[in-house]
Scaffold this motif. Structure first.
Motif, PDB file in Angstrom:
ATOM      1  N   UNK A 214     -31.189  19.778  12.717  1.00 34.16           N
ATOM      2  CA  UNK A 214     -30.002  19.860  12.824  1.00 34.16           C
ATOM      3  C   UNK A 214     -29.625  19.778  14.599  1.00 34.16           C
ATOM      4  N   UNK A 215     -30.619  20.708  15.084  1.00 28.92           N
ATOM      5  CA  UNK A 215     -30.285  20.867  16.539  1.00 28.92           C
ATOM      6  C   UNK A 215     -31.029  19.509  17.616  1.00 28.92           C
TER       7      UNK A 215
ATOM      8  N   UNK B  43     -28.043  24.767  21.136  1.00 30.39           N
ATOM      9  CA  UNK B  43     -29.060  24.015  19.782  1.00 30.39           C
ATOM     10  C   UNK B  43     -30.456  25.318  20.114  1.00 30.39           C
ATOM     11  N   UNK B  44     -30.274  25.919  20.990  1.00 32.43           N
ATOM     12  CA  UNK B  44     -31.213  27.465  21.591  1.00 32.43           C
ATOM     13  C   UNK B  44     -31.313  28.655  22.082  1.00 32.43           C
ATOM     14  N   UNK B  45     -29.745  29.072  21.798  1.00 34.83           N
ATOM     15  CA  UNK B  45     -29.130  29.946  21.552  1.00 34.83           C
ATOM     16  C   UNK B  45     -28.298  30.477  21.903  1.00 34.83           C
ATOM     17  N   UNK B  46     -28.203  31.803  21.463  1.00 37.38           N
ATOM     18  CA  UNK B  46     -26.981  32.535  20.776  1.00 37.38           C
ATOM     19  C   UNK B  46     -25.644  32.361  22.192  1.00 37.38           C
ATOM     20  N   UNK B  47     -24.732  32.177  21.782  1.00 34.59           N
ATOM     21  CA  UNK B  47     -23.278  31.645  22.953  1.00 34.59           C
ATOM     22  C   UNK B  47     -22.739  33.399  22.770  1.00 34.59           C
ATOM     23  N   UNK B  48     -22.137  33.124  23.747  1.00 34.57           N
ATOM     24  CA  UNK B  48     -20.969  35.036  24.080  1.00 34.57           C
ATOM     25  C   UNK B  48     -19.963  34.079  24.769  1.00 34.57           C
ATOM     26  N   UNK B  49     -18.352  34.788  23.887  1.00 33.43           N
ATOM     27  CA  UNK B  49     -17.252  34.126  25.670  1.00 33.43           C
ATOM     28  C   UNK B  49     -16.685  35.516  25.148  1.00 33.43           C
ATOM     29  N   UNK B  50     -16.206  35.176  26.553  1.00 37.85           N
ATOM     30  CA  UNK B  50     -14.877  36.075  27.537  1.00 37.85           C
ATOM     31  C   UNK B  50     -13.743  36.142  26.480  1.00 37.85           C
ATOM     32  N   UNK B  51     -13.012  37.501  25.331  1.00 39.48           N
ATOM     33  CA  UNK B  51     -11.683  37.190  24.939  1.00 39.48           C
ATOM     34  C   UNK B  51     -11.179  37.820  25.092  1.00 39.48           C
TER      35      UNK B  51
ATOM     36  N   UNK C 269     -21.905  33.114  28.275  1.00 41.66           N
ATOM     37  CA  UNK C 269     -23.317  33.735  28.396  1.00 41.66           C
ATOM     38  C   UNK C 269     -24.022  33.716  27.311  1.00 41.66           C
ATOM     39  N   UNK C 270     -25.613  32.717  27.477  1.00 43.10           N
ATOM     40  CA  UNK C 270     -26.519  32.672  26.615  1.00 43.10           C
ATOM     41  C   UNK C 270     -27.742  33.630  26.688  1.00 43.10           C
TER      42      UNK C 270
END
Ligand SMILES: C=C(O[C@@H]1C=C(C(=O)O)C=C[C@H]1N)C(=O)O
Length: 331
Positions: free
Chosen positions: A211-212, A245-253, A298-299
């Motif tokens: 899937x990645x 595909x290879x990382x966790x992601x972080x968003x500023x909300x 951020x990843x």
């Protein structure tokens, strides 16, 4: 496809004799006798390197800039992040119904077997030439039978190791609001063009990765493009962001950092857990429609650590042909 079909398909993927659950960690080694006492970072004094070859692992020793504030497991400081890798493998085995690997859950013996497997693998590698420093991605793969395999790939090699090259940036920031690192450009993050369905095989890290590969191909990323340079952002059929595909992601909300909640389908990786447990972010839902071109994110993953990214539109794509992973069918 119905849920029952999907469950059967996952069970059949996991029965493949080549199927493995896995985790990946970072191992840094260098060989420069004259630099033996030249650095305190990232190596700590309790782990005085041995000559002639100096072998140390951030992942196993679990150092980070945030470690001085919180120690996840005070009782086992030496094992550091390996405990989290062990927990991750245990969770994958449990989710797949591999009762044979129940020992992974709490057994300290299982933990030291994992540690020995990685250390033995590293010790058997040919010695490094003098003055070189290399970073390796080390994979620990486990079969249903309990057989452990370790392999690795070099992710960077420095042929003239100096004091400066040993000042490797911390694995983890103290906060996602830290000032920007001007040395490294942010990873370009491209939104996928099709949804990915969350399943046991997205929640847990296994050899089933088609899937990645498919998502990377849809945005024309080369298989060799490192996740620190370009990534593809996956979303689920509800238009909720999952991860890259290879990382966790972080968003500023609204001034707070958010990573997609487990229910959205992300891989329950080691760095994701660290970021949540150390209070760098909370879990939440981020919808595709909220994304802004140029937005800073951020990843993280356990091999590359934590780094910044930027969401980019179609014009940020690489060209080229990508080979599809056809070994296992895609669920
Ligand atoms: C499961 C895989 O993918 C990624 C792994 C992590 C992680 O280890 O933190 C995060 C996101 C996943 N897409 C994989 O085999 O690469």
């Amino acid at each position: 496809m119905t849920n029952m079909h999907r469950t059967k398909l996952i069970a059949s993927v996991a029965r493949d004799p080549d199927f493995r659950i896995q985790t990946a960690l970072l191992w840094i080694r260098y060989n420069n006798p004259s630099l033996r006492r030249a650095t305190t970072r990232p190596f700590s004094s309790e782990h005085e390197p041995q000559l002639p070859e100096i072998v140390l692992s951030d992942a196993i020793q679990g150092r980070s800039s945030a470690d001085s504030k919180v120690d996840l497991r005070d009782d086992k400081p030496d094992l550091g992040l390996l405990l989290l890798h062990r927990d991750r493998l245990a969770a994958a085995a449990e989710a797949l119904g591999w009762g044979t690997l129940d020992c992974l859950k709490h057994d300290d013996a299982a933990l030291s077997i994992l540690k020995q497997a990685v250390e033995k693998y590293m010790a058997d590698l040919p010695p490094l030439p003098t003055s070189t420093l290399e970073s390796r991605k080390v994979r620990v793969l486990i079969a249903r039978t309990g057989k452990i395999t370790v392999d690795s790939t070099i992710i960077s090699l420095c042929q003239r190791v100096s004091r400066t090259s040993l000042l490797i940036k911390p694995f983890m920031p103290g906060s996602f609001d830290e000032p920007r690192d001007t040395d490294n450009p942010p990873c370009k993050v491209l939104l996928d063009t099709q949804p990915t369905r969350p399943s046991t095989l997205t929640t847990h890290k296994t050899l089933h990765r088609c899937m990645y590969t498919a998502a990377r191909e849809r945005v024309q990323l080369q298989p060799t493009t490192p996740p620190t340079a370009q990534e593809v952002l996956l979303y689920n059929p509800y238009n909720e962001i999952i991860e890259t595909s290879a990382c966790t992601i972080y968003f500023n909300r609204g001034g707070k950092w958010v990573t997609p909640a487990a229910i959205c389908g992300p891989n329950l990786g080691v760095t994701r857990r660290l970021a949540i447990e150390k209070g760098l972010c909370r879990q939440g839902t981020v919808e595709k429609r909220e994304l802004k071109d140029g937005e800073t994110v951020w990843l993280s993953n356990a091999v590359r650590g934590f780094f910044r990214g930027v969401l980019v539109g179609d014009d940020g794509r690489e060209g080229g042909v990508v080979e599809l992973d056809t070994r296992l069918g895609c669920v």
